[in-house]
Design a protein around this motif. Sequence first.
Motif, PDB file in Angstrom:
ATOM      1  N   ILE A   1       0.815  -1.211   0.000  1.00  0.00           N
ATOM      2  CA  ILE A   1       0.000   0.000   0.000  1.00  0.00           C
ATOM      3  C   ILE A   1       0.850   1.263   0.000  1.00  0.00           C
ATOM      4  CG2 ILE A   1      -1.924  -1.154   1.137  1.00  0.00           C
ATOM      5  CD1 ILE A   1      -1.092   0.151   3.729  1.00  0.00           C
ATOM      6  N   ALA A   2       2.162   1.090  -0.253  1.00  0.00           N
ATOM      7  CA  ALA A   2       3.043   2.259  -0.258  1.00  0.00           C
ATOM      8  C   ALA A   2       2.630   3.249  -1.342  1.00  0.00           C
ATOM      9  CB  ALA A   2       4.497   1.820  -0.448  1.00  0.00           C
ATOM     10  N   GLN A   3       2.322   2.746  -2.554  1.00  0.00           N
ATOM     11  CA  GLN A   3       1.927   3.657  -3.630  1.00  0.00           C
ATOM     12  C   GLN A   3       0.552   4.261  -3.363  1.00  0.00           C
ATOM     13  OE1 GLN A   3       1.994   2.015  -7.590  1.00  0.00           O
ATOM     14  NE2 GLN A   3       2.209   4.042  -8.528  1.00  0.00           N
ATOM     15  N   LEU A   4      -0.342   3.486  -2.735  1.00  0.00           N
ATOM     16  CA  LEU A   4      -1.644   4.043  -2.382  1.00  0.00           C
ATOM     17  C   LEU A   4      -1.495   5.217  -1.418  1.00  0.00           C
ATOM     18  CD1 LEU A   4      -3.597   0.701  -1.883  1.00  0.00           C
ATOM     19  CD2 LEU A   4      -3.905   2.326  -3.745  1.00  0.00           C
ATOM     20  N   ARG A   5      -0.535   5.119  -0.515  1.00  0.00           N
ATOM     21  CA  ARG A   5      -0.264   6.246   0.391  1.00  0.00           C
ATOM     22  C   ARG A   5       0.419   7.394  -0.352  1.00  0.00           C
ATOM     23  NH1 ARG A   5       1.852   2.454   5.410  1.00  0.00           N
ATOM     24  NH2 ARG A   5      -0.141   2.297   6.513  1.00  0.00           N
ATOM     25  N   ALA A   6       1.363   7.048  -1.223  1.00  0.00           N
ATOM     26  CA  ALA A   6       2.084   8.093  -1.953  1.00  0.00           C
ATOM     27  C   ALA A   6       1.153   8.874  -2.863  1.00  0.00           C
ATOM     28  CB  ALA A   6       3.218   7.466  -2.767  1.00  0.00           C
ATOM     29  N   GLU A   7       0.136   8.204  -3.421  1.00  0.00           N
ATOM     30  CA  GLU A   7      -0.802   8.874  -4.320  1.00  0.00           C
ATOM     31  C   GLU A   7      -1.999   9.465  -3.575  1.00  0.00           C
ATOM     32  OE1 GLU A   7      -0.127   9.413  -7.350  1.00  0.00           O
ATOM     33  OE2 GLU A   7       1.590   8.086  -7.632  1.00  0.00           O
ATOM     34  N   GLN A   8      -1.936   9.489  -2.226  1.00  0.00           N
ATOM     35  CA  GLN A   8      -2.967  10.115  -1.383  1.00  0.00           C
ATOM     36  C   GLN A   8      -4.309   9.393  -1.408  1.00  0.00           C
ATOM     37  OE1 GLN A   8      -1.962  12.740   0.676  1.00  0.00           O
ATOM     38  NE2 GLN A   8      -0.009  12.073  -0.190  1.00  0.00           N
ATOM     39  N   ILE A   9      -4.305   8.127  -1.833  1.00  0.00           N
ATOM     40  CA  ILE A   9      -5.522   7.328  -1.678  1.00  0.00           C
ATOM     41  C   ILE A   9      -5.806   7.169  -0.181  1.00  0.00           C
ATOM     42  CG2 ILE A   9      -6.627   5.115  -2.137  1.00  0.00           C
ATOM     43  CD1 ILE A   9      -6.175   6.809  -4.627  1.00  0.00           C
ATOM     44  N   PHE A  10      -4.743   6.843   0.563  1.00  0.00           N
ATOM     45  CA  PHE A  10      -4.792   6.851   2.028  1.00  0.00           C
ATOM     46  C   PHE A  10      -3.906   7.987   2.503  1.00  0.00           C
ATOM     47  CE2 PHE A  10      -5.190   2.053   1.308  1.00  0.00           C
ATOM     48  CZ  PHE A  10      -6.568   2.122   1.255  1.00  0.00           C
ATOM     49  N   ARG A  11      -4.510   9.041   2.998  1.00  0.00           N
ATOM     50  CA  ARG A  11      -3.732  10.224   3.366  1.00  0.00           C
ATOM     51  C   ARG A  11      -3.012  10.057   4.701  1.00  0.00           C
ATOM     52  NH1 ARG A  11      -8.222  13.110   0.818  1.00  0.00           N
ATOM     53  NH2 ARG A  11      -7.413  14.331  -0.942  1.00  0.00           N
ATOM     54  N   GLU A  12      -3.543   9.224   5.573  1.00  0.00           N
ATOM     55  CA  GLU A  12      -2.939   9.048   6.887  1.00  0.00           C
ATOM     56  C   GLU A  12      -2.187   7.731   6.948  1.00  0.00           C
ATOM     57  OE1 GLU A  12      -5.391  10.222  10.393  1.00  0.00           O
ATOM     58  OE2 GLU A  12      -7.023  10.244   8.926  1.00  0.00           O
TER      59      GLU A  12
ATOM     60  N   THR B   1      -3.119   7.154 -12.768  1.00  0.00           N
ATOM     61  CA  THR B   1      -4.283   8.009 -12.527  1.00  0.00           C
ATOM     62  C   THR B   1      -4.805   7.713 -11.130  1.00  0.00           C
ATOM     63  OG1 THR B   1      -4.868   7.967 -14.882  1.00  0.00           O
ATOM     64  CG2 THR B   1      -6.568   8.688 -13.316  1.00  0.00           C
ATOM     65  N   ALA B   2      -4.970   8.775 -10.325  1.00  0.00           N
ATOM     66  CA  ALA B   2      -5.453   8.616  -8.954  1.00  0.00           C
ATOM     67  C   ALA B   2      -6.710   9.447  -8.761  1.00  0.00           C
ATOM     68  CB  ALA B   2      -4.388   9.041  -7.951  1.00  0.00           C
ATOM     69  N   VAL B   3      -7.758   8.811  -8.243  1.00  0.00           N
ATOM     70  CA  VAL B   3      -9.007   9.501  -7.891  1.00  0.00           C
ATOM     71  C   VAL B   3      -9.097   9.490  -6.372  1.00  0.00           C
ATOM     72  CG1 VAL B   3     -11.510   9.510  -8.120  1.00  0.00           C
ATOM     73  CG2 VAL B   3     -10.094   8.767 -10.034  1.00  0.00           C
ATOM     74  N   VAL B   4      -8.858  10.642  -5.754  1.00  0.00           N
ATOM     75  CA  VAL B   4      -8.802  10.749  -4.294  1.00  0.00           C
ATOM     76  C   VAL B   4      -9.979  11.576  -3.798  1.00  0.00           C
ATOM     77  CG1 VAL B   4      -6.293  10.589  -4.406  1.00  0.00           C
ATOM     78  CG2 VAL B   4      -7.367  12.829  -4.255  1.00  0.00           C
ATOM     79  N   ALA B   5     -10.266  11.475  -2.512  1.00  0.00           N
ATOM     80  CA  ALA B   5     -11.376  12.219  -1.927  1.00  0.00           C
ATOM     81  C   ALA B   5     -11.043  13.702  -1.864  1.00  0.00           C
ATOM     82  CB  ALA B   5     -11.684  11.689  -0.530  1.00  0.00           C
ATOM     83  N   ASP B   6     -12.021  14.528  -2.162  1.00  0.00           N
ATOM     84  CA  ASP B   6     -11.851  15.971  -2.026  1.00  0.00           C
ATOM     85  C   ASP B   6     -11.595  16.295  -0.552  1.00  0.00           C
ATOM     86  OD1 ASP B   6     -12.532  18.753  -3.528  1.00  0.00           O
ATOM     87  OD2 ASP B   6     -13.188  18.804  -1.426  1.00  0.00           O
ATOM     88  N   ASP B   7     -10.576  17.102  -0.284  1.00  0.00           N
ATOM     89  CA  ASP B   7     -10.165  17.391   1.095  1.00  0.00           C
ATOM     90  C   ASP B   7     -10.262  18.874   1.426  1.00  0.00           C
ATOM     91  OD1 ASP B   7      -9.316  16.529   3.592  1.00  0.00           O
ATOM     92  OD2 ASP B   7      -7.204  16.843   3.124  1.00  0.00           O
ATOM     93  N   GLY B   8     -11.123  19.592   0.714  1.00  0.00           N
ATOM     94  CA  GLY B   8     -11.264  21.014   0.974  1.00  0.00           C
ATOM     95  C   GLY B   8     -10.138  21.816   0.340  1.00  0.00           C
ATOM     96  N   ALA B   9     -10.235  23.101   0.436  1.00  0.00           N
ATOM     97  CA  ALA B   9      -9.271  23.976  -0.238  1.00  0.00           C
ATOM     98  C   ALA B   9      -7.858  23.763   0.282  1.00  0.00           C
ATOM     99  CB  ALA B   9      -9.691  25.433  -0.070  1.00  0.00           C
ATOM    100  N   ILE B  10      -7.712  23.721   1.609  1.00  0.00           N
ATOM    101  CA  ILE B  10      -6.370  23.579   2.185  1.00  0.00           C
ATOM    102  C   ILE B  10      -5.802  22.199   1.892  1.00  0.00           C
ATOM    103  CG2 ILE B  10      -5.051  23.569   4.336  1.00  0.00           C
ATOM    104  CD1 ILE B  10      -6.993  25.640   5.439  1.00  0.00           C
ATOM    105  N   GLY B  11      -6.626  21.150   2.107  1.00  0.00           N
ATOM    106  CA  GLY B  11      -6.144  19.804   1.852  1.00  0.00           C
ATOM    107  C   GLY B  11      -5.807  19.570   0.397  1.00  0.00           C
TER     108      GLY B  11
END
Length: 425
Positions: A223-234, A289-299
């Motif tokens: 899951i290293a790439q999933l974290r790197a691509e912000q699929i899992f942000r934490e 191609t990464a589809v990640v959750a919208d995290d607001g303006a700052i995120g």
Amino acid sequence: MLHPPAPVAKGFRVRYTGGMERPPVDVSFPKPPDPRRLKSARTAMTGGLGLGLLVWIAIVVVAVVRDPSLLTFLGAVAGGFVAGLVVAGGAAWFAISMLMPSITPQVSGAEGGKLVTSLQDVLAQIEAVRVETVRKINRDALVFVPLGVAAGAALWFLGQSSKDPGDLGDMVGLVIGGGVVGYVAATFGPSNRYARLYKEKVLPKLAATFGDLSWRPAVMPDIAQLRAEQIFRENGEASADDEIFGTYRNLPLNIVELKITRRQGKTTHTVFNGLLVNLDLPRDTGAVTAVVADDGAIGNFRDRMLASGRQRVALEDPVFEKVYEVYGTDQIAARALLNPAFMERFLALGDRPEWGRPLLLCTGRKLTIAFPKSSSRNLFEPPSFTKPAANREALVKLRDDIAAVLKAADAVIDLDYRFEVQTRQ
């Protein structure tokens, strides 16, 4: 001369058919208990009575040593009797439970019966292991439960010399808690081994009823790439439990039940709890191609700063862009994957009650979609060792779990029907 009726042997069934008006009545004589279980139950009962008496005497002795007055003595006799009665009652309950036959609710209908029939050879093997597991747990409980009770009583006695000795309620709580800990210690290892055996024997056969599929203990995905691509942000500690793998609808497939948790002080925060669905696409997209959750303006601004080598992909679907942010190494490849029909169906996945909003990562020809579960219930849980192996309800539930997982795979494949069409060609 009248002769007394002949005695009826135990275990036989007597059917009364004496009158036309009265329906037949079955009278069943209970089967005598297993002599070994009966001996263990007697041992538990005797030991519990002895331990209860010991607790009673010890409470009286400790109380009188601290305050040798008549009022203290009478109170200790009454309180010690109650505590000893609790210990003896717990032992009696345990002994009776060893002799009571297990009553398992069965699922009506043909599905459960068909599963039991198709797996009868495997279930017979597992049942033999289950019976031996129950015997081992009962033997160990006869040792660990009294030890736990004695340890709880000892802790209370040792605490009597402290500034806050505690009252009778504390003593009862420690005694009961010690017994529970002892029983857990007796059941933990054998029950886990039985559960693992059940899954290894039954789940592959149930998965095979859906096609060229099987089950195995999950291989931890990278899951290293999933974290790197912000699929899992934490970041957090990841654990994988079960995996369905094989070929499904002409595509190589594996589905892993994944959980990621993060420790924050004294509490544990769940980062992700759901399924990772991995498909090998029939064509190589040649891009990431990464589809990640919208995290607001700052995120979102932070994600763009961290998007090394990636570009934000602007799409012509305002609804999709309110929910997701899309990044990719190739704008054309990303738009080809995320065509209007794909985005519409992807959004619809998040409206299903059993799943949360899915996330997506496509690397070359490997497509990974993370489906968060809407509940914390673990999938593929085998029945308890206290229930027969041929439990229809448990088998139907396990098969339903596999069907639910494959529905997630169907949803992924149906996002773009060309996946399957091109594979067939």
